[in-house]
Design an enzyme around this catalytic site. Structure first.
Site, PDB file in Angstrom:
ATOM      1  N   HIS A   1      35.402  52.950 -22.135  1.00 56.01           N
ATOM      2  CA  HIS A   1      35.477  54.390 -22.712  1.00 56.01           C
ATOM      3  C   HIS A   1      36.766  55.030 -21.745  1.00 56.01           C
ATOM      4  CE1 HIS A   1      31.873  52.573 -24.002  1.00 56.01           C
ATOM      5  NE2 HIS A   1      31.916  53.377 -25.307  1.00 56.01           N
TER       6      HIS A   1
ATOM      7  N   SER B   1      36.983  59.277 -22.717  1.00 54.95           N
ATOM      8  CA  SER B   1      35.931  59.837 -22.160  1.00 54.95           C
ATOM      9  C   SER B   1      35.669  60.506 -21.009  1.00 54.95           C
ATOM     10  CB  SER B   1      34.317  59.274 -22.581  1.00 54.95           C
ATOM     11  OG  SER B   1      34.358  58.801 -24.271  1.00 54.95           O
TER      12      SER B   1
ATOM     13  N   ASP C   1      29.397  66.273 -25.327  1.00 56.52           N
ATOM     14  CA  ASP C   1      29.044  67.234 -26.559  1.00 56.52           C
ATOM     15  C   ASP C   1      28.226  66.427 -27.300  1.00 56.52           C
ATOM     16  OD1 ASP C   1      31.597  65.884 -27.176  1.00 56.52           O
ATOM     17  OD2 ASP C   1      32.675  67.629 -27.783  1.00 56.52           O
TER      18      ASP C   1
ATOM     19  N   HIS D   1      37.464  56.248 -29.267  1.00 59.87           N
ATOM     20  CA  HIS D   1      36.403  56.307 -28.642  1.00 59.87           C
ATOM     21  C   HIS D   1      36.107  54.773 -28.177  1.00 59.87           C
ATOM     22  CE1 HIS D   1      32.416  57.432 -27.177  1.00 59.87           C
ATOM     23  NE2 HIS D   1      32.077  56.165 -27.663  1.00 59.87           N
TER      24      HIS D   1
ATOM     25  N   SER E   1      -7.391  66.744 -21.699  1.00 56.13           N
ATOM     26  CA  SER E   1      -8.032  65.360 -22.153  1.00 56.13           C
ATOM     27  C   SER E   1      -7.775  64.168 -21.364  1.00 56.13           C
ATOM     28  CB  SER E   1      -7.172  65.247 -23.497  1.00 56.13           C
ATOM     29  OG  SER E   1      -7.582  66.006 -24.588  1.00 56.13           O
TER      30      SER E   1
ATOM     31  N   GLU F   1       7.346  65.043 -24.276  1.00 60.94           N
ATOM     32  CA  GLU F   1       7.461  63.897 -23.360  1.00 60.94           C
ATOM     33  C   GLU F   1       8.521  63.172 -23.120  1.00 60.94           C
ATOM     34  OE1 GLU F   1       6.026  64.431 -26.573  1.00 60.94           O
ATOM     35  OE2 GLU F   1       3.861  64.916 -26.295  1.00 60.94           O
TER      36      GLU F   1
ATOM     37  N   PHE G   1       1.099  58.891 -27.499  1.00 63.39           N
ATOM     38  CA  PHE G   1       2.610  59.816 -27.402  1.00 63.39           C
ATOM     39  C   PHE G   1       3.385  59.418 -26.505  1.00 63.39           C
ATOM     40  CE2 PHE G   1      -1.014  63.037 -29.124  1.00 63.39           C
ATOM     41  CZ  PHE G   1      -0.608  62.634 -30.388  1.00 63.39           C
TER      42      PHE G   1
ATOM     43  N   ASP H   1     -10.435  61.389 -34.845  1.00 63.13           N
ATOM     44  CA  ASP H   1      -9.066  62.004 -34.788  1.00 63.13           C
ATOM     45  C   ASP H   1      -8.230  61.404 -35.934  1.00 63.13           C
ATOM     46  OD1 ASP H   1      -9.603  64.468 -33.532  1.00 63.13           O
ATOM     47  OD2 ASP H   1      -8.984  63.518 -31.718  1.00 63.13           O
TER      48      ASP H   1
ATOM     49  N   GLN I   1      -3.433  59.789 -33.514  1.00 62.89           N
ATOM     50  CA  GLN I   1      -3.868  59.822 -32.272  1.00 62.89           C
ATOM     51  C   GLN I   1      -4.130  58.292 -31.503  1.00 62.89           C
ATOM     52  OE1 GLN I   1      -3.742  63.558 -31.677  1.00 62.89           O
ATOM     53  NE2 GLN I   1      -2.921  63.183 -33.779  1.00 62.89           N
TER      54      GLN I   1
END
Lengths: 623, 623
Positions: free
Chosen positions: A29, A32, A146, A253, A339, A360, A385, A417, A421
């Site tokens: 690249h 860049s 960007d 690119h 928890s 996370e 998660f 739940d 979860q």
């Protein structure tokens, strides 16, 4: 004025090597790299403090290349610091070269493996936060493209940086307008970037990224500003700057110049001083990290054999004990500390507790930053998660970090739940990454021991903890080495072996009791070490049971769990693994209802054993 | 004035049922419901247009509950629309109740399964974008919590919504200050939210979320504003509003009231009109989606048997052909359309091409929104970068969506770009999700056929495509059903079977040629359907080869790949699977160097076969 011509000279050499190395590789690249050559020339020439002979010196400034595809620029920068001969850049992208397509740890000046975009600001925030917490004087610079600012993780990191008042963090935005397949969302509308970073409470400087005076002034002010804000230098640049036929042109690119194009480009650049070099200031002190020296990770927890304990709670207690004796440990939370029970660590060592709020991705990459300078980050959230940060975990693996992931609330056993979860694909994902240790203790004694093992282990570990409470199975002082297992039931007359892990250990034990009443003996193994799994013990079981079969039972989806680790470990003619696991999306309900619904409860196990015994008998009667 | 007392009455009933249902369940998040009761009461009473008898009517307004833990509020809202008897809410969180802990598709009024935070605005943006593109008059409302605004995905969605001028999208922010384990990053500093949403080009209204006049006015203005901006109504609220002892109090997240506390709370609420109901306006038209009716997905591509084709390119061509005949299809890109070749679809159907820029999380959840109203979204990026959206894919599975994921640049065979760009854990992750179809064609003919199969299949599909070009192996018109495979080499004298997929098919064929020279015959199977894998064909192979062994070879990490699917499928006494796969982090280099380095090239396969033959002979000689 003198400076400016020197910067021009050095930027030109950076451009030359960005072009030459990519043409040699026939990929990469270059455009860049060219957009950021002027900014980085000034940064390295005047501001960057670094000892190239010791990249891990914790007094070094840090330069994180978030836009990892501009790797040749990074390689040219440190080459011009005399870290190596610039001619070595001609090996770019070759097999076994340290100059890979995107930076990886074999290139020792990379603060992190990058190339999956939008992660560098988080890594930089992790480095900067460590400096703040430990009163280290270094500055962290992050170079972002960007295109990658569209990644939400950048805004998680921006919130984190300003919330934690990281005024030692300077992010340079290379706004070159063009992304891979077209213009970015905002092109050269600099106000769009300004208003966002201002809204996220950064001190903002907008400059022409090819004007050396503006670059210098912005960097000067970024260092001298008095406030507590992190700084964003928003630089308007041209992709491919300096070479007319690729400058600010779409379609360039990730394209290397052909030989004849390279010649034309170098002609355009004009006379180049191949001896131009950066003379970096060295930091005043030199201290390598020493946190991986012998650590006291002893845990002294007492358990009442008549009581039940949730392994997540025991994890919290063990963590709080160990962290007090291991100064390199940090704990990171995503607003679930009550928890996962990392709140215990917050109580005893608040100075090494990092609240990341519900973000996370940033949490994991911040941990990668901590790991880079010798810390041992323990990152905890619900197991489900961690999937939010799967790409960051993947990159943390490529970065060879030393992060300990602890995921609570695994499997259908969490109950009411519901499925959003429940971690049920976590072993498949974590377990796929090479050398990842995956642990799942089922009760208190083994949890405490394994938290200690986890911290001692050098490399990535994932530990699953349970929501419900479970009874104590082991005696104080028993050893639980990584790669081990525990045989909980055995007789000279076992028909086969049940290998369980976590909550299903209890279902397997209950199944053994049920079958015992029908005079069927089974062996039960607690595979607390899911990976590496205890191959030798399992092979021994296979060799000493009537049927050469292991039934794996786990509160995880069928594919990619413990069963697959066992099948791979014992794979040989005659051996045989039967998997019992979750095969559909679960729902809300009581723990027992959901284990039964998933077919991984004691009754299901007992039924499966009887079915296998019967079919084995049929086969061998017919034979 | 009349309205206000009606809203008060209805909000009170929403509060009552939020409290009563969670107490009945003995778990849940009542305080998170109470903060949003007033806003949603006004919304449903005056603005929401919906036919409860037909949730899939594409003229319905849409209400996305991003803060999924406030599920009881959602259940109470539609109960008060007479969708069902409110008393059924007492089954909240019970096994087989439609009222799960977090909304799932068995609750038909949920626009998406939520409960993993920060995804709802993206789902809503997907719904709103469809309305814009297809001139549907509905408005999409999204209710977000404040804790979840820390998730970067929210800012990806915010960029997306303003970029695509979604002035039919209204997000309501329930700023109740308290998250799960403490105060949010910004507490009640409303300006922090205002400045961020303004910077992301939203029209912003800040209100007291318990002041009915302000709520009404904001909703009124949100509908009548003339611009192209999406709207954010930022509501300052109190968690637990309406019940003094839980209102704005820390430590009350995710906690149901005890019976005596409930009694006290209901006393505080005072007289309640249990018959208060919302009388929703029905939309003027009623059209259910019909896009899943028979589709013409024929692909007529010609291949030159003397040429090579990258499967990613063939995918792009097939996609462009099919999309012209299937009006429900949409294509989503994350700025890699020139690498995945979705650019071909952009050319022919720009009106159904959605540029998401480099923001994979938002892209996947936008697709979930499209799927909800009957669209067939094809989402493509590098296979590696799907890990960035793993949690969104997990939730898309729980939401029972119909998304087609296409991941390019899989495995070490991509070459010089290095490990950050290689998908090597993708089969483990996607494959773990129940019922996920995983496909990996190795050449042009099968790719074209499988793109058609993929679109026809109802449910989630993941297709891997290759970066390098490969030769044509199949004849035009051959069938490639999901769950099938192709035997490419066989003889009456095969020692064992090699099961390959993707690039390794060619290595296996070459290994067969090498072994043939030593008079060793092997069977070679192209497992283009990785999951479900072709169990019957593989069992047949096991039964007709000398050694009852299948060697799987794949350009994927060893755990969780094709090998594990095969091992599970053929698991039975006597059968045996040996896995060949990538077991370490790879690097930059040429395709051939990297396949060899990973030990999955033809020579390694041939060596493995000979080793297995030898050990088999030894065992049977000794026996």
């Amino acid at each position: 004025m003198k400076n400016i011509s020197a910067w021009e000279e050095k930027a030109k050499l950076l451009r030359k090597w960005s072009l030459v190395s990519t043409t040699a590789a026939a990929s990469g690249h270059p455009t860049s790299c060219l957009s950021a050559a002027d900014i980085t020339a000034v940064l390295f020439d005047k501001y960057f403090t670094y000892d190239v002979s010791n990249p891990l010196n914790i007094y070094n400034d840090r330069f994180v290349l978030s836009k990892g595809h501009a790797a040749p620029l990074l390689y040219a920068l440190f080459g011009m610091c005399n870290a190596y001969d610039l001619n070595e850049l001609k090996t770019l992208r070759q097999f076994n070269s340290r100059f890979e397509g995107h930076p990886v740890p074999r290139y020792e000046y990379a603060e992190a493996a990058t190339g999956s975009l939008g992660q560098g600001l988080s890594v930089g925030a992790g480095l900067a936060l460590t400096a703040k917490r430990e009163n280290l004087p270094f500055t962290t610079y992050v170079l972002c493209g960007d295109g990658e600012l569209a990644e939400g993780q950048v805004w998680e990191a921006a919130n984190f940086a300003s919330y934690h008042r990281l005024n030692n963090l300077i992010v340079i935005l290379d706004i070159n307008r063009l992304a891979q397949s077209g213009e970015t969302m905002f092109g050269h509308h600099m106000n769009e970037y300004e208003q966002r970073f201002r809204a996220f409470n950064f001190r903002v400087f907008t400059i022409d990224g090819h004007n050396y005076e503006q670059i210098d002034q912005a960097l000067e002010q970024a260092h001298s500003h008095a406030g507590q804000q992190p700084v964003a230098i928003i630089a308007r640049t041209e992709k491919g700057k300096g070479v007319s036929f690729i400058e600010n042109k779409d379609g360039w690119h990730g394209k290397a110049l052909k030989e004849e194009e390279l010649k034309k480009a170098l002609d355009e650049l004009g006379p180049i001083n191949d001896n131009a070099r950066f003379e970096l200031r060295k930091p005043a002190s030199s201290v390598d990290d020493s946190f991986l020296s012998p650590m006291n990770t002893t845990v002294k927890l007492d358990f009442d054999n008549n009581k039940s304990y949730a392994t997540r709670e025991v994890f919290g207690e063990a963590l709080a004990e160990i962290i007090q004796h291991v100064p390199g440990m940090y704990v990171l939370d995503a607003d679930v500390k009550n928890s996962t029970f990392t709140q215990n660590a917050l109580k005893v060592t608040p100075e090494r507790f990092i609240e990341c709020f519900i973000a996370e991705q940033n949490m994991v990459s911040v941990a990668a930053g901590l790991s880079r300078i010798g810390k041992i980050p323990v990152v905890a959230t619900f197991g489900a998660f961690f999937m939010r940060a799967a790409d960051q975990i993947r990159m943390a693996r490529i970065s060879e970090t030393n992060i300990k992931f602890v995921g609570s609330h695994v499997g259908v056993s969490i109950g009411e739940d519901g499925p959003s979860q429940m971690a049920l694909e976590d072993i498949a994902f974590f377990g796929a990454l090479p050398d990842m240790v995956v642990l799942q203790p089922c009760e208190g004694v083994s949890t405490a021991a394994l938290v200690s093992e986890m911290v001692q282990h050098k490399g990535l570990v994932y530990m699953r903890t349970l929501r419900p409470k479970t009874t104590i199975l082991y005696k104080p002082g028993e050893a639980f080495p990584i790669g081990g297992s525990k045989i909980l039931r055995q007789s000279p007359d076992d028909v086969l072996t049940i290998a369980a892990t976590g909550i299903t250990v209890y279902e397997a034990l209950q199944a053994a009791d049920l079958l015992k009443q029908e005079n069927i003996n089974i062996r039960v193994v607690d595979c607390y070490s899911v990976s590496p799994v205890d191959k030798q013990t399992l092979l021994d079981c296979l060799n000493s049971t009537h049927i050469k079969c292991i039934v794996s039972v786990e509160d995880h989806f069928a594919h990619g769990g413990l069963g697959d680790f066992i099948a791979a470990a014992v794979s040989a003619e005659g051996n045989y693994v039967e998997k019992m696991a979750v095969t559909k999306i679960s729902q809300s309900g009581k723990q027992d209802e959901l284990l039964k619904d998933a077919g991984i409860d004691a009754a299901s196990i007992a039924a499966k054993v009887k079915e296998l015994v019967q079919s084995h008998e049929e086969v061998h009667t017919h034979a």
